[in-house]
Scaffold this active site. Structure first.
Site, short mmCIF file in Angstrom:
data_model
loop_
_atom_site.label_atom_id
_atom_site.label_comp_id
_atom_site.label_asym_id
_atom_site.label_seq_id
_atom_site.Cartn_x
_atom_site.Cartn_y
_atom_site.Cartn_z
N SER A 1 0.84 -1.21 0.00
CA SER A 1 0.00 0.00 0.00
C SER A 1 0.86 1.25 0.00
CB SER A 1 -0.97 0.00 1.18
OG SER A 1 -0.29 0.02 2.41
N ASP B 1 6.31 2.94 6.79
CA ASP B 1 6.18 2.32 5.46
C ASP B 1 6.49 3.30 4.34
OD1 ASP B 1 5.20 0.41 7.16
OD2 ASP B 1 3.16 0.42 6.38
#
Ligand code: ADP
Ligand code: MG
Length: 384
Positions: free
Chosen positions: A129, A173
């Site tokens: 993602s 992330d």
């Protein structure tokens, strides 16, 4: 993959792409559940990535297609872009969110056609993602003729995921994907967003093992852990657990301001911040065995104190640890499933993956996968 994606773009839209970008997934060597506590992580970008090809349009429409999904989604640029109404297009919410967040920043975007593909496994905890968000933001900026720094792109990607998609992730992330350094893991200070790279010790490989267990109730459990950390920080009178010592925690527990459970949660975070900084010192010293031990300790705390592992992860880590050449192993990512990461001496790495897969299959009938990866470069343009 570039040629295939270029052909897919041409077949989908009837004209060629003019711009290409890529953004990698990531693996975190140590420093788990620390990012949202303003703490430290030690991630590296991996050799799996999302690629996006783009071409400018004359209108204000965005069209987007993924080789891993069916159909083309179309939406208009606006500060209130609707979420996908068709459940099959829910993945496009990451794209819609990125566009909306950029517009909300006052950045002028242009309409464009986007086609993408990725080999970061979806939902395994390797941040497909974030790779998607960072790649899409790069593409939207590039077609509009803008540039932003990697850390700003990471922050905007995180905002798209937090505010638009509704996943309450920290910065780990997106910052790893946007700013990864070729050949080097990085100490990430999640308060300042400072990144300090250091090479992997000579002769050491990073091996990722996907348990095949998909995270079930991860969002609610993740949010609950976040709340417990925030409540712990509030009880200690600080904004984030970054600013707390183990002694401070123990004093608060004795004074009755922290419950036994809150103490365990906070102890993991505070100890993990210390372990992560120590792990970085091991990298700088080239001391792989000591780094491996810190990874083992991290897993034990995530299992016993933070309670975010699961039988699949505990088994994978124990099996990995018992194989020749393994110096340390732990769960990586949010937990409750997903991947383990191990440090393995290069002379044993070829045998390690097949042996781990075979051993794990004796315990679980799940689609296990093993990836050996070097630290990859962060997001950037693709030559097309
Ligand atoms: P992770 O980030 O750990 O891989 P997430 O659940 O956070 O797992 O994100 C996975 C989601 O990201 C997918 O379900 C999909 O919506 C989106 N995604 C990632 N890569 C792609 C891709 N190549 N094509 C379309 N959607 C993607
Ligand atoms: Mg994700």
């Amino acid at each position: 993959m570039n040629q295939t994606l270029a052909a897919y773009f041409q077949a989908t839209y009837g004209h060629p792409a003019t711009i290409g970008v890529r953004a990698p997934g990531r693996v975190n060597l140590i420093g788990e559940h620390t990012d949202y506590n303003d703490g430290f992580c030690l991630p590296m970008a991996i050799e799996r990535e999302v690629k996006v090809l783009a071409a400018k349009r004359a209108d204000q429409l965005i069209r987007v297609a993924s080789m891993e999904q069916v159909g083309v989604a179309t939406f208009a640029l606006s500060t209130a872009i609707a979420k996908a109404s068709d459940p099959r297009q829910q993945w496009t919410d990451y794209v819609r969110g990125c566009a909306q967040i950029l517009l909300a920043e006052g950045i002028t975007l242009v309409g464009c056609d986007l086609a993408l593909t990725g080999d970061v496994p979806l939902g395994s905890g390797l941040s497909s993602s974030a790779a998607l968000e960072v790649a899409v933001i790069h593409a939207l900026l590039a077609v509009a003729g803008h540039t932003l720094s990697g850390s700003v792109i990471a922050t905007l990607g995180q905002r798209a995921e937090n505010r638009y998609v509704g996943t309450n992730c920290g910065i780990l992330d997106q910052l790893s994907s946007a700013c990864g350094v070729l050949g080097q893991p990085m100490l990430m200070d999640c308060r300042t967003l400072a990144l300090t790279p250091a090479p992997l010790p000579a002769g050491i490989a990073v091996v990722i093992a996907d348990t095949g267990k998909r995270r079930g109730l991860v969002d609610s459990a993740y949010n609950e852990r976040r709340q417990q950390c925030e409540a712990g920080a509030a009880a200690l009178g600080v904004s984030h657990l970054r600013d707390v010592t183990l002694h401070g925690l123990w004093a608060a527990a004795q004074a009755g301001t922290l419950s036994a459970q809150a103490l365990r949660r906070c102890e993991h975070v505070v100890a993990e911040n210390g372990r992560t900084q120590a792990a970085f010192a091991c990298l700088q010293a080239g001391d792989a065995p000591a780094l491996g031990q810190l990874m083992d300790q991290s897993h034990a705390d995530l299992r016993d104190k933070f309670e975010v592992t699961c039988p699949e992860l505990d088994t994978m880590v124990a099996l990995a640890r018992a194989l020749p050449g393994c110096l340390g192993s732990r769960m990586t990512g949010a937990g409750f499933g997903g991947c383990a990461v191990s440090l393995v001496s290069e002379q044993h790495v070829a045998a390690f993956g097949p042996a781990l897969t075979a051993a794990y299959r004796q315990h679980f009938d799940l689609p296990v996968a093993v990836y050996v990866t070097k630290p990859a470069a962060g997001a950037g343009r693709l030559a097309i």
